[in-house]
Design a protein around this motif. Structure first.
Motif, PDB file in Angstrom:
ATOM      1  N   LEU A 113       0.823  -1.207   0.000  1.00 25.88           N
ATOM      2  CA  LEU A 113       0.000   0.000   0.000  1.00 25.88           C
ATOM      3  C   LEU A 113       0.864   1.268   0.000  1.00 25.88           C
ATOM      4  O   LEU A 113       0.517   2.281  -0.611  1.00 25.88           O
ATOM      5  N   LEU A 114       1.988   1.196   0.706  1.00 27.41           N
ATOM      6  CA  LEU A 114       2.912   2.338   0.700  1.00 27.41           C
ATOM      7  C   LEU A 114       3.480   2.567  -0.718  1.00 27.41           C
ATOM      8  O   LEU A 114       3.609   3.711  -1.177  1.00 27.41           O
ATOM      9  N   ILE A 115       3.840   1.457  -1.378  1.00 34.00           N
ATOM     10  CA  ILE A 115       4.353   1.573  -2.746  1.00 34.00           C
ATOM     11  C   ILE A 115       3.280   2.160  -3.665  1.00 34.00           C
ATOM     12  O   ILE A 115       3.551   3.030  -4.501  1.00 34.00           O
ATOM     13  N   TRP A 116       2.041   1.679  -3.486  1.00 33.15           N
ATOM     14  CA  TRP A 116       0.922   2.193  -4.293  1.00 33.15           C
ATOM     15  C   TRP A 116       0.752   3.705  -4.090  1.00 33.15           C
ATOM     16  O   TRP A 116       0.601   4.467  -5.034  1.00 33.15           O
ATOM     17  N   ALA A 117       0.817   4.137  -2.824  1.00 33.57           N
ATOM     18  CA  ALA A 117       0.665   5.564  -2.537  1.00 33.57           C
ATOM     19  C   ALA A 117       1.799   6.375  -3.154  1.00 33.57           C
ATOM     20  O   ALA A 117       1.597   7.483  -3.675  1.00 33.57           O
ATOM     21  N   GLY A 118       3.030   5.819  -3.108  1.00 31.58           N
ATOM     22  CA  GLY A 118       4.162   6.534  -3.697  1.00 31.58           C
ATOM     23  C   GLY A 118       4.069   6.646  -5.203  1.00 31.58           C
ATOM     24  O   GLY A 118       4.398   7.690  -5.791  1.00 31.58           O
ATOM     25  N   ILE A 119       3.602   5.556  -5.849  1.00 31.60           N
ATOM     26  CA  ILE A 119       3.509   5.570  -7.311  1.00 31.60           C
ATOM     27  C   ILE A 119       2.399   6.488  -7.778  1.00 31.60           C
ATOM     28  O   ILE A 119       2.554   7.267  -8.721  1.00 31.60           O
ATOM     29  N   ARG A 120       1.248   6.414  -7.127  1.00 32.29           N
ATOM     30  CA  ARG A 120       0.078   7.142  -7.594  1.00 32.29           C
ATOM     31  C   ARG A 120       0.094   8.607  -7.181  1.00 32.29           C
ATOM     32  O   ARG A 120      -0.385   9.470  -7.916  1.00 32.29           O
ATOM     33  N   PHE A 121       0.634   8.903  -5.992  1.00 26.22           N
ATOM     34  CA  PHE A 121       0.504  10.266  -5.461  1.00 26.22           C
ATOM     35  C   PHE A 121       1.845  10.922  -5.140  1.00 26.22           C
ATOM     36  O   PHE A 121       1.890  11.965  -4.493  1.00 26.22           O
ATOM     37  N   GLY A 122       2.947  10.268  -5.554  1.00 29.80           N
ATOM     38  CA  GLY A 122       4.252  10.878  -5.404  1.00 29.80           C
ATOM     39  C   GLY A 122       4.738  10.912  -3.968  1.00 29.80           C
ATOM     40  O   GLY A 122       4.253  10.188  -3.081  1.00 29.80           O
ATOM     41  N   ILE A 123       5.722  11.785  -3.730  1.00 27.30           N
ATOM     42  CA  ILE A 123       6.341  11.879  -2.405  1.00 27.30           C
ATOM     43  C   ILE A 123       5.330  12.290  -1.335  1.00 27.30           C
ATOM     44  O   ILE A 123       5.335  11.726  -0.239  1.00 27.30           O
ATOM     45  N   ALA A 173       8.667   6.720  -4.775  1.00 26.95           N
ATOM     46  CA  ALA A 173       7.936   7.923  -5.157  1.00 26.95           C
ATOM     47  C   ALA A 173       8.848   8.910  -5.885  1.00 26.95           C
ATOM     48  O   ALA A 173       8.433   9.550  -6.855  1.00 26.95           O
ATOM     49  N   GLY A 174      10.096   9.052  -5.416  1.00 27.39           N
ATOM     50  CA  GLY A 174      11.032   9.959  -6.070  1.00 27.39           C
ATOM     51  C   GLY A 174      11.343   9.530  -7.489  1.00 27.39           C
ATOM     52  O   GLY A 174      11.401  10.365  -8.405  1.00 27.39           O
ATOM     53  N   VAL A 175      11.567   8.223  -7.690  1.00 29.74           N
ATOM     54  CA  VAL A 175      11.839   7.718  -9.035  1.00 29.74           C
ATOM     55  C   VAL A 175      10.650   7.988  -9.961  1.00 29.74           C
ATOM     56  O   VAL A 175      10.804   8.436 -11.097  1.00 29.74           O
ATOM     57  N   VAL A 176       9.453   7.708  -9.432  1.00 28.39           N
ATOM     58  CA  VAL A 176       8.253   7.935 -10.242  1.00 28.39           C
ATOM     59  C   VAL A 176       8.082   9.415 -10.566  1.00 28.39           C
ATOM     60  O   VAL A 176       7.738   9.787 -11.690  1.00 28.39           O
ATOM     61  N   GLU A 177       8.335  10.285  -9.570  1.00 33.21           N
ATOM     62  CA  GLU A 177       8.231  11.731  -9.808  1.00 33.21           C
ATOM     63  C   GLU A 177       9.209  12.185 -10.880  1.00 33.21           C
ATOM     64  O   GLU A 177       8.876  12.994 -11.752  1.00 33.21           O
ATOM     65  N   ASP A 178      10.451  11.668 -10.825  1.00 33.94           N
ATOM     66  CA  ASP A 178      11.442  12.045 -11.835  1.00 33.94           C
ATOM     67  C   ASP A 178      10.991  11.621 -13.222  1.00 33.94           C
ATOM     68  O   ASP A 178      11.138  12.363 -14.200  1.00 33.94           O
ATOM     69  N   ARG A 179      10.436  10.415 -13.307  1.00 37.26           N
ATOM     70  CA  ARG A 179       9.973   9.940 -14.615  1.00 37.26           C
ATOM     71  C   ARG A 179       8.790  10.770 -15.105  1.00 37.26           C
ATOM     72  O   ARG A 179       8.690  11.063 -16.298  1.00 37.26           O
ATOM     73  N   LYS A 180       7.900  11.131 -14.193  1.00 42.38           N
ATOM     74  CA  LYS A 180       6.770  11.957 -14.587  1.00 42.38           C
ATOM     75  C   LYS A 180       7.230  13.336 -15.048  1.00 42.38           C
ATOM     76  O   LYS A 180       6.733  13.876 -16.044  1.00 42.38           O
ATOM     77  N   ARG A 181       8.197  13.929 -14.310  1.00 36.27           N
ATOM     78  CA  ARG A 181       8.727  15.228 -14.732  1.00 36.27           C
ATOM     79  C   ARG A 181       9.402  15.126 -16.092  1.00 36.27           C
ATOM     80  O   ARG A 181       9.257  16.006 -16.953  1.00 36.27           O
ATOM     81  N   GLY A 182      10.161  14.037 -16.287  1.00 34.00           N
ATOM     82  CA  GLY A 182      10.799  13.835 -17.571  1.00 34.00           C
ATOM     83  C   GLY A 182       9.780  13.679 -18.696  1.00 34.00           C
ATOM     84  O   GLY A 182       9.960  14.221 -19.792  1.00 34.00           O
ATOM     85  N   ALA A 183       8.711  12.929 -18.386  1.00 32.91           N
ATOM     86  CA  ALA A 183       7.665  12.739 -19.402  1.00 32.91           C
ATOM     87  C   ALA A 183       6.974  14.060 -19.722  1.00 32.91           C
ATOM     88  O   ALA A 183       6.696  14.362 -20.891  1.00 32.91           O
ATOM     89  N   ARG A 184       6.696  14.863 -18.674  1.00 30.21           N
ATOM     90  CA  ARG A 184       6.064  16.167 -18.921  1.00 30.21           C
ATOM     91  C   ARG A 184       6.981  17.086 -19.705  1.00 30.21           C
ATOM     92  O   ARG A 184       6.533  17.825 -20.609  1.00 30.21           O
ATOM     93  N   ALA A 185       8.289  17.064 -19.366  1.00 32.54           N
ATOM     94  CA  ALA A 185       9.240  17.891 -20.107  1.00 32.54           C
ATOM     95  C   ALA A 185       9.323  17.443 -21.564  1.00 32.54           C
ATOM     96  O   ALA A 185       9.398  18.276 -22.483  1.00 32.54           O
TER      97      ALA A 185
END
Length: 459
Positions: free
Chosen positions: A44-54, A108-120
Protein backbone atom coordinates in the motif's frame (compact mmCIF):
# COMPACT_ATOMS: atom_id res chain seq x y z
CA UNK A 1 -4.53 17.57 -11.17
CA UNK A 2 -6.56 16.69 -8.11
CA UNK A 3 -9.83 15.70 -9.67
CA UNK A 4 -12.69 14.17 -7.67
CA UNK A 5 -11.83 10.55 -8.66
CA UNK A 6 -8.20 11.14 -7.74
CA UNK A 7 -9.14 12.56 -4.34
CA UNK A 8 -11.38 9.57 -3.71
CA UNK A 9 -8.57 7.22 -4.69
CA UNK A 10 -6.16 8.98 -2.30
CA UNK A 11 -8.66 8.71 0.56
CA UNK A 12 -9.17 5.01 -0.15
CA UNK A 13 -5.40 4.45 -0.20
CA UNK A 14 -4.84 6.20 3.14
CA UNK A 15 -7.82 4.43 4.72
CA UNK A 16 -6.48 1.09 3.49
CA UNK A 17 -3.10 1.81 5.07
CA UNK A 18 -4.80 2.70 8.36
CA UNK A 19 -7.06 -0.38 8.38
CA UNK A 20 -4.28 -2.80 7.44
CA UNK A 21 -1.98 -1.19 10.01
CA UNK A 22 -4.69 -1.65 12.66
CA UNK A 23 -5.05 -5.34 11.71
CA UNK A 24 -1.27 -5.87 11.90
CA UNK A 25 -0.61 -4.02 15.15
CA UNK A 26 -3.89 -3.87 17.13
CA UNK A 27 -5.36 -7.22 16.16
CA UNK A 28 -2.04 -8.96 16.53
CA UNK A 29 -2.02 -12.51 17.83
CA UNK A 30 1.13 -13.18 19.85
CA UNK A 31 0.79 -16.82 18.94
CA UNK A 32 1.38 -16.06 15.24
CA UNK A 33 4.94 -17.19 14.53
CA UNK A 34 7.46 -15.11 12.59
CA UNK A 35 5.39 -11.94 12.46
CA UNK A 36 4.16 -12.90 9.03
CA UNK A 37 1.80 -9.90 8.70
CA UNK A 38 4.32 -7.28 9.80
CA UNK A 39 5.03 -5.96 6.27
CA UNK A 40 1.55 -6.52 4.85
CA UNK A 41 0.98 -2.70 4.49
CA UNK A 42 4.15 -2.40 2.42
CA UNK A 43 2.42 -2.75 -1.03
CA UNK A 44 0.00 0.00 0.00
CA UNK A 45 2.91 2.34 0.70
CA UNK A 46 4.35 1.57 -2.75
CA UNK A 47 0.92 2.19 -4.29
CA UNK A 48 0.66 5.56 -2.54
CA UNK A 49 4.16 6.53 -3.70
CA UNK A 50 3.51 5.57 -7.31
CA UNK A 51 0.08 7.14 -7.59
CA UNK A 52 0.50 10.27 -5.46
CA UNK A 53 4.25 10.88 -5.40
CA UNK A 54 6.34 11.88 -2.41
CA UNK A 55 3.43 13.59 -0.55
CA UNK A 56 1.34 10.42 -0.83
CA UNK A 57 4.20 8.16 0.27
CA UNK A 58 5.02 10.41 3.25
CA UNK A 59 1.37 10.61 4.34
CA UNK A 60 0.85 6.84 4.12
CA UNK A 61 4.09 6.17 6.00
CA UNK A 62 3.09 8.69 8.69
CA UNK A 63 -0.27 6.95 9.19
CA UNK A 64 1.39 3.53 9.47
CA UNK A 65 4.08 4.87 11.83
CA UNK A 66 1.47 6.44 14.15
CA UNK A 67 -0.45 3.13 14.28
CA UNK A 68 2.73 1.14 14.94
CA UNK A 69 4.04 3.47 17.66
CA UNK A 70 0.63 3.70 19.34
CA UNK A 71 0.24 -0.07 19.47
CA UNK A 72 3.79 -0.57 20.74
CA UNK A 73 3.32 2.11 23.42
CA UNK A 74 0.15 0.32 24.59
CA UNK A 75 2.07 -2.97 24.80
CA UNK A 76 0.42 -4.66 21.82
CA UNK A 77 1.51 -5.56 18.33
CA UNK A 78 4.54 -7.43 16.96
CA UNK A 79 7.07 -5.27 18.82
CA UNK A 80 5.45 -5.75 22.28
CA UNK A 81 6.81 -9.24 22.89
CA UNK A 82 7.56 -9.87 26.61
CA UNK A 83 10.91 -11.37 25.63
CA UNK A 84 12.12 -8.02 24.25
CA UNK A 85 13.51 -5.20 26.31
CA UNK A 86 12.53 -1.59 25.87
CA UNK A 87 15.56 -0.71 23.76
CA UNK A 88 15.07 -3.73 21.51
CA UNK A 89 11.42 -2.77 20.97
CA UNK A 90 12.34 0.80 20.07
CA UNK A 91 15.11 -0.35 17.72
CA UNK A 92 12.83 -2.77 15.86
CA UNK A 93 10.08 -0.13 15.66
CA UNK A 94 12.54 2.45 14.32
CA UNK A 95 13.92 -0.06 11.80
CA UNK A 96 10.39 -0.91 10.63
CA UNK A 97 9.47 2.76 10.14
CA UNK A 98 12.79 3.56 8.41
CA UNK A 99 12.53 0.64 5.95
CA UNK A 100 8.96 1.57 5.00
CA UNK A 101 9.76 5.29 4.70
CA UNK A 102 12.95 4.91 2.69
CA UNK A 103 11.44 2.38 0.27
CA UNK A 104 8.23 4.32 -0.29
CA UNK A 105 10.00 7.67 -0.69
CA UNK A 106 12.63 6.25 -3.07
CA UNK A 107 9.94 4.67 -5.23
CA UNK A 108 7.94 7.92 -5.16
CA UNK A 109 11.03 9.96 -6.07
CA UNK A 110 11.84 7.72 -9.04
CA UNK A 111 8.25 7.94 -10.24
CA UNK A 112 8.23 11.73 -9.81
CA UNK A 113 11.44 12.04 -11.83
CA UNK A 114 9.97 9.94 -14.62
CA UNK A 115 6.77 11.96 -14.59
CA UNK A 116 8.73 15.23 -14.73
CA UNK A 117 10.80 13.84 -17.57
CA UNK A 118 7.67 12.74 -19.40
CA UNK A 119 6.06 16.17 -18.92
CA UNK A 120 9.24 17.89 -20.11
CA UNK A 121 9.33 15.61 -23.15
CA UNK A 122 5.70 16.43 -23.91
CA UNK A 123 6.45 20.16 -23.63
CA UNK A 124 9.44 19.81 -25.96
CA UNK A 125 7.35 17.80 -28.43
CA UNK A 126 4.55 20.38 -28.29
CA UNK A 127 7.02 23.21 -28.80
CA UNK A 128 8.68 21.40 -31.70
CA UNK A 129 5.29 20.60 -33.22
CA UNK A 130 4.26 24.26 -32.86
CA UNK A 131 7.44 25.37 -34.64
CA UNK A 132 6.95 22.85 -37.44
CA UNK A 133 3.30 23.83 -37.80
CA UNK A 134 4.15 27.55 -37.89
CA UNK A 135 6.83 27.25 -40.57
CA UNK A 136 6.09 28.24 -44.14
CA UNK A 137 7.47 24.93 -45.43
CA UNK A 138 5.44 21.79 -46.03
CA UNK A 139 7.11 19.09 -43.91
CA UNK A 140 6.56 15.33 -43.88
CA UNK A 141 8.58 12.61 -42.16
CA UNK A 142 8.46 8.83 -42.52
CA UNK A 143 10.27 5.85 -41.01
CA UNK A 144 12.26 3.32 -43.02
CA UNK A 145 9.09 1.31 -43.69
CA UNK A 146 7.38 4.30 -45.28
CA UNK A 147 5.00 4.95 -42.37
CA UNK A 148 4.34 8.69 -42.02
CA UNK A 149 5.30 9.84 -38.53
CA UNK A 150 4.62 13.56 -39.01
CA UNK A 151 2.98 15.86 -41.55
CA UNK A 152 2.29 19.52 -40.79
CA UNK A 153 -0.71 21.55 -41.93
CA UNK A 154 1.24 23.06 -44.83
CA UNK A 155 1.83 19.59 -46.22
CA UNK A 156 -1.84 18.75 -45.69
CA UNK A 157 -2.81 21.86 -47.67
CA UNK A 158 -0.28 20.95 -50.37
CA UNK A 159 -1.58 17.39 -50.50
CA UNK A 160 -5.21 18.47 -50.89
CA UNK A 161 -5.91 22.22 -51.13
CA UNK A 162 -9.63 21.59 -50.57
CA UNK A 163 -8.93 20.00 -47.18
CA UNK A 164 -11.22 17.05 -47.87
CA UNK A 165 -8.44 14.44 -47.92
CA UNK A 166 -5.83 13.88 -45.22
CA UNK A 167 -2.19 13.12 -46.07
CA UNK A 168 -1.35 9.43 -46.46
CA UNK A 169 -0.37 7.35 -43.46
CA UNK A 170 2.10 5.42 -45.56
CA UNK A 171 4.28 6.50 -48.48
CA UNK A 172 3.99 4.32 -51.55
CA UNK A 173 4.95 4.71 -55.18
CA UNK A 174 1.35 3.97 -56.23
CA UNK A 175 0.13 7.49 -55.46
CA UNK A 176 1.19 9.89 -58.23
CA UNK A 177 1.23 12.83 -55.81
CA UNK A 178 3.77 11.07 -53.60
CA UNK A 179 5.89 10.24 -56.63
CA UNK A 180 5.69 13.82 -57.89
CA UNK A 181 6.47 15.55 -54.58
CA UNK A 182 9.05 13.15 -53.15
CA UNK A 183 10.27 11.39 -56.29
CA UNK A 184 9.54 7.95 -54.91
CA UNK A 185 9.54 4.95 -57.24
CA UNK A 186 9.11 1.25 -56.60
CA UNK A 187 12.80 0.64 -57.24
CA UNK A 188 14.25 3.34 -55.00
CA UNK A 189 11.70 3.70 -52.17
CA UNK A 190 13.41 1.38 -49.64
CA UNK A 191 16.87 2.66 -50.54
CA UNK A 192 15.77 6.30 -50.37
CA UNK A 193 14.15 5.94 -46.94
CA UNK A 194 17.38 4.47 -45.55
CA UNK A 195 19.70 6.82 -47.44
CA UNK A 196 22.07 9.08 -45.52
CA UNK A 197 22.31 11.55 -48.42
CA UNK A 198 20.91 15.08 -48.14
CA UNK A 199 19.22 16.47 -51.27
CA UNK A 200 18.37 20.04 -52.23
CA UNK A 201 16.62 20.52 -55.56
CA UNK A 202 13.49 21.92 -57.20
CA UNK A 203 10.38 20.13 -58.37
CA UNK A 204 7.63 21.44 -60.66
CA UNK A 205 4.15 19.96 -60.40
CA UNK A 206 1.73 19.42 -63.24
CA UNK A 207 -0.36 22.42 -62.11
CA UNK A 208 2.60 24.75 -62.66
CA UNK A 209 3.63 25.22 -59.02
CA UNK A 210 7.34 25.10 -58.25
CA UNK A 211 8.80 23.88 -54.95
CA UNK A 212 12.24 23.87 -53.42
CA UNK A 213 12.70 20.40 -51.94
CA UNK A 214 15.09 19.48 -49.13
CA UNK A 215 15.38 15.87 -48.01
CA UNK A 216 17.54 14.59 -45.16
CA UNK A 217 17.82 11.41 -43.08
CA UNK A 218 16.38 11.13 -39.59
CA UNK A 219 19.05 9.73 -37.28
CA UNK A 220 18.93 8.01 -33.91
CA UNK A 221 22.42 7.84 -32.54
CA UNK A 222 24.38 6.05 -35.27
CA UNK A 223 21.60 4.63 -37.43
CA UNK A 224 19.02 6.05 -39.86
CA UNK A 225 15.45 5.79 -38.58
CA UNK A 226 13.68 7.44 -41.50
CA UNK A 227 13.64 10.46 -43.76
CA UNK A 228 12.19 13.99 -43.67
CA UNK A 229 11.19 16.26 -46.56
CA UNK A 230 10.70 20.03 -46.48
CA UNK A 231 8.96 21.62 -49.48
CA UNK A 232 8.96 25.41 -49.93
CA UNK A 233 6.58 26.97 -52.45
CA UNK A 234 8.59 29.09 -54.88
CA UNK A 235 5.72 29.79 -57.30
CA UNK A 236 5.05 33.33 -56.11
CA UNK A 237 8.77 34.12 -55.84
CA UNK A 238 9.40 32.86 -59.37
CA UNK A 239 6.47 34.93 -60.64
CA UNK A 240 7.81 38.05 -58.95
CA UNK A 241 11.31 37.37 -60.26
CA UNK A 242 9.94 36.96 -63.79
CA UNK A 243 7.94 40.15 -63.36
CA UNK A 244 11.02 42.05 -62.19
CA UNK A 245 13.03 40.69 -65.13
CA UNK A 246 10.22 41.63 -67.50
CA UNK A 247 10.07 45.17 -66.07
CA UNK A 248 13.84 45.53 -66.32
CA UNK A 249 13.76 44.29 -69.89
CA UNK A 250 10.99 46.72 -70.76
CA UNK A 251 12.84 49.56 -69.07
CA UNK A 252 16.00 48.70 -71.00
CA UNK A 253 14.06 48.59 -74.24
CA UNK A 254 12.43 51.88 -73.30
CA UNK A 255 15.80 53.53 -72.76
CA UNK A 256 17.04 52.15 -76.06
CA UNK A 257 13.89 53.19 -77.94
CA UNK A 258 13.93 56.63 -76.33
CA UNK A 259 17.54 57.21 -77.25
CA UNK A 260 17.04 56.07 -80.84
CA UNK A 261 13.84 58.09 -81.22
CA UNK A 262 15.48 61.21 -79.81
CA UNK A 263 18.46 61.01 -82.16
CA UNK A 264 16.27 60.06 -85.12
CA UNK A 265 13.91 62.93 -84.35
CA UNK A 266 16.83 65.35 -84.53
CA UNK A 267 17.73 63.99 -87.96
CA UNK A 268 14.11 64.32 -89.07
CA UNK A 269 14.10 67.98 -88.08
CA UNK A 270 16.97 68.60 -90.47
CA UNK A 271 15.37 66.46 -93.20
CA UNK A 272 11.94 68.09 -92.92
CA UNK A 273 13.41 71.59 -92.62
CA UNK A 274 15.50 71.20 -95.73
CA UNK A 275 12.59 69.57 -97.58
CA UNK A 276 10.40 72.57 -96.74
CA UNK A 277 13.11 74.94 -97.99
CA UNK A 278 13.52 72.91 -101.16
CA UNK A 279 9.76 72.93 -101.78
CA UNK A 280 9.64 76.69 -101.29
CA UNK A 281 12.48 77.18 -103.78
CA UNK A 282 10.74 75.18 -106.51
CA UNK A 283 8.68 77.17 -108.96
CA UNK A 284 5.22 76.16 -110.20
CA UNK A 285 4.93 72.55 -111.29
CA UNK A 286 8.56 71.70 -111.06
CA UNK A 287 9.22 67.97 -111.75
CA UNK A 288 10.96 67.58 -108.36
CA UNK A 289 8.01 68.92 -106.33
CA UNK A 290 6.27 65.52 -106.15
CA UNK A 291 9.45 63.90 -104.85
CA UNK A 292 9.90 66.62 -102.18
CA UNK A 293 6.26 66.16 -101.10
CA UNK A 294 6.85 62.40 -100.75
CA UNK A 295 9.93 63.14 -98.62
CA UNK A 296 7.81 65.36 -96.35
CA UNK A 297 5.03 62.75 -96.06
CA UNK A 298 7.52 59.98 -95.24
CA UNK A 299 9.27 62.25 -92.75
CA UNK A 300 5.94 62.99 -91.05
CA UNK A 301 5.21 59.26 -90.75
CA UNK A 302 8.70 58.77 -89.32
CA UNK A 303 8.04 61.62 -86.85
CA UNK A 304 4.81 59.92 -85.74
CA UNK A 305 6.76 56.71 -85.27
CA UNK A 306 9.31 58.60 -83.17
CA UNK A 307 6.51 60.01 -81.00
CA UNK A 308 5.24 56.47 -80.34
CA UNK A 309 8.74 55.34 -79.44
CA UNK A 310 9.12 58.31 -77.11
CA UNK A 311 5.72 57.51 -75.60
CA UNK A 312 6.88 53.94 -74.94
CA UNK A 313 10.02 55.31 -73.32
CA UNK A 314 7.88 57.64 -71.18
CA UNK A 315 9.58 60.71 -72.64
CA UNK A 316 6.77 62.08 -74.76
CA UNK A 317 5.61 65.62 -74.35
CA UNK A 318 2.65 65.91 -72.01
CA UNK A 319 0.39 68.58 -70.59
CA UNK A 320 -1.15 67.25 -67.38
CA UNK A 321 -4.68 68.41 -66.63
CA UNK A 322 -7.93 66.93 -65.21
CA UNK A 323 -9.41 64.60 -67.85
CA UNK A 324 -12.80 62.87 -67.96
CA UNK A 325 -12.14 59.36 -69.24
CA UNK A 326 -15.78 58.97 -70.27
CA UNK A 327 -15.40 61.88 -72.71
CA UNK A 328 -12.15 60.44 -74.08
CA UNK A 329 -13.73 57.00 -74.60
CA UNK A 330 -16.83 58.44 -76.30
CA UNK A 331 -14.73 60.61 -78.58
CA UNK A 332 -12.44 57.79 -79.69
CA UNK A 333 -15.22 55.21 -80.11
CA UNK A 334 -17.12 57.62 -82.38
CA UNK A 335 -13.94 58.03 -84.40
CA UNK A 336 -13.33 54.27 -84.59
CA UNK A 337 -16.92 53.20 -85.17
CA UNK A 338 -16.86 54.18 -88.86
CA UNK A 339 -13.78 52.03 -89.51
CA UNK A 340 -15.02 48.92 -87.69
CA UNK A 341 -16.20 45.98 -89.81
CA UNK A 342 -20.00 45.64 -89.94
CA UNK A 343 -19.82 42.27 -88.20
CA UNK A 344 -18.33 43.82 -85.01
CA UNK A 345 -20.71 45.28 -82.44
CA UNK A 346 -19.29 48.08 -80.29
CA UNK A 347 -20.72 48.47 -76.78
CA UNK A 348 -19.98 51.17 -74.20
CA UNK A 349 -20.36 50.69 -70.47
CA UNK A 350 -19.43 54.02 -68.95
CA UNK A 351 -19.43 54.46 -65.21
CA UNK A 352 -21.62 57.42 -64.16
CA UNK A 353 -20.10 60.22 -62.09
CA UNK A 354 -16.59 59.00 -62.90
CA UNK A 355 -13.89 61.03 -61.16
CA UNK A 356 -11.48 62.98 -63.34
CA UNK A 357 -7.87 61.84 -63.64
CA UNK A 358 -4.74 63.93 -63.99
CA UNK A 359 -3.17 63.18 -67.36
CA UNK A 360 -2.44 64.33 -70.87
CA UNK A 361 -5.63 64.15 -72.92
CA UNK A 362 -3.71 63.52 -76.16
CA UNK A 363 -1.84 60.60 -74.67
CA UNK A 364 -5.01 59.16 -73.13
CA UNK A 365 -6.70 59.37 -76.53
CA UNK A 366 -3.74 57.47 -77.94
CA UNK A 367 -4.15 54.78 -75.28
CA UNK A 368 -7.85 54.26 -76.02
CA UNK A 369 -7.27 54.40 -79.78
CA UNK A 370 -4.50 51.78 -79.66
CA UNK A 371 -6.59 49.44 -77.50
CA UNK A 372 -9.59 49.78 -79.79
CA UNK A 373 -7.42 49.21 -82.87
CA UNK A 374 -6.04 45.98 -81.37
CA UNK A 375 -9.54 44.80 -80.44
CA UNK A 376 -10.83 45.52 -83.98
CA UNK A 377 -7.89 43.63 -85.52
CA UNK A 378 -8.53 40.69 -83.16
CA UNK A 379 -12.20 40.42 -84.15
CA UNK A 380 -11.40 40.86 -87.83
CA UNK A 381 -14.13 39.92 -90.28
CA UNK A 382 -15.77 37.43 -87.91
CA UNK A 383 -19.00 38.25 -86.16
CA UNK A 384 -18.27 39.42 -82.62
CA UNK A 385 -18.33 42.31 -80.22
CA UNK A 386 -16.04 44.87 -78.62
CA UNK A 387 -16.88 46.28 -75.22
CA UNK A 388 -15.29 49.40 -73.75
CA UNK A 389 -15.96 50.08 -70.07
CA UNK A 390 -14.82 52.67 -67.58
CA UNK A 391 -14.80 51.89 -63.88
CA UNK A 392 -13.86 53.25 -60.50
CA UNK A 393 -12.71 50.95 -57.72
CA UNK A 394 -10.98 50.87 -54.39
CA UNK A 395 -8.63 48.17 -53.19
CA UNK A 396 -7.00 46.17 -55.98
CA UNK A 397 -8.95 46.31 -59.29
CA UNK A 398 -6.29 44.26 -61.11
CA UNK A 399 -4.98 40.92 -59.93
CA UNK A 400 -1.33 41.27 -58.96
CA UNK A 401 -0.27 38.33 -61.11
CA UNK A 402 -1.89 39.99 -64.16
CA UNK A 403 -0.24 43.40 -63.68
CA UNK A 404 2.58 44.36 -66.02
CA UNK A 405 3.12 47.76 -64.44
CA UNK A 406 2.25 47.95 -60.76
CA UNK A 407 3.47 51.17 -59.19
CA UNK A 408 0.31 51.89 -57.22
CA UNK A 409 0.39 53.07 -53.64
CA UNK A 410 -2.43 53.01 -51.15
CA UNK A 411 -5.90 51.62 -51.77
CA UNK A 412 -7.19 53.98 -54.43
CA UNK A 413 -9.71 54.91 -55.56
CA UNK A 414 -8.67 53.90 -59.06
CA UNK A 415 -10.14 54.96 -62.39
CA UNK A 416 -9.64 52.65 -65.32
CA UNK A 417 -10.59 51.65 -68.84
CA UNK A 418 -11.28 48.05 -69.80
CA UNK A 419 -11.45 46.88 -73.44
CA UNK A 420 -12.75 43.36 -74.10
CA UNK A 421 -13.43 41.55 -77.37
CA UNK A 422 -14.34 38.17 -78.83
CA UNK A 423 -11.21 37.95 -80.94
CA UNK A 424 -8.94 34.97 -81.44
CA UNK A 425 -6.99 35.68 -78.25
CA UNK A 426 -3.32 34.86 -77.77
CA UNK A 427 -1.14 32.11 -76.35
CA UNK A 428 1.05 32.52 -73.26
CA UNK A 429 4.22 33.16 -75.25
CA UNK A 430 2.54 36.00 -77.15
CA UNK A 431 1.01 37.43 -73.98
CA UNK A 432 4.46 37.68 -72.44
CA UNK A 433 5.68 39.84 -75.36
CA UNK A 434 2.72 42.07 -76.19
CA UNK A 435 4.39 45.16 -74.71
CA UNK A 436 7.73 44.62 -76.44
CA UNK A 437 8.46 47.35 -78.98
CA UNK A 438 8.41 46.21 -82.60
CA UNK A 439 6.80 42.87 -81.67
CA UNK A 440 3.62 42.23 -83.64
CA UNK A 441 1.57 39.24 -84.74
CA UNK A 442 0.03 41.26 -87.58
CA UNK A 443 1.56 41.11 -91.04
CA UNK A 444 1.70 44.90 -91.41
CA UNK A 445 1.98 45.81 -87.72
CA UNK A 446 4.83 47.91 -86.40
CA UNK A 447 4.59 46.56 -82.86
CA UNK A 448 4.39 49.95 -81.15
CA UNK A 449 0.68 50.18 -80.27
CA UNK A 450 0.69 48.44 -76.89
CA UNK A 451 4.30 49.49 -76.31
CA UNK A 452 3.13 53.12 -76.48
CA UNK A 453 0.22 52.30 -74.15
CA UNK A 454 2.66 50.83 -71.64
CA UNK A 455 4.96 53.84 -71.86
CA UNK A 456 2.10 56.33 -71.38
CA UNK A 457 0.65 54.46 -68.40
CA UNK A 458 4.05 53.98 -66.83
CA UNK A 459 5.01 57.62 -67.44
Amino acid sequence: AWTVPRVVEAMVAMASVAVLGFLVFWAYDPATPGRRLLYAPFPLLIWAGIRFGIPGAATANLILSVVAMGATALDTGPFASPTLGVNERLFQLWLFVAINAITALVVAGVVEDRKRGARALVRIQDRLRSVLEATADAIVAADTEGNVSFANRRFAALWDPSGSEAPPMRLTHDDPRVAALLELTDQQLPELLESEQEILDEVELDDGRTFERFAAPLRRKDWVSGRIWALRDLTERRRLEEQVQQNRRLESLGLLAGGIAHDFNNLLVAIMGNADLAEAALEGRHPARDHVDEVLRASQRAADLCQQMLAYAGKGRSAVEPVDLNDVVQEMTELMEVSLPPTAELTLRLSPDLKAVNGDVVQLRQVVLNLLTNAADAVGRRRGWIEVATFEATGDPVREQDAVVDERSGLGPWVGVRVADTGVGMDEETRQRIFDPFFSTKARGRGLGLAAVLGIVRG
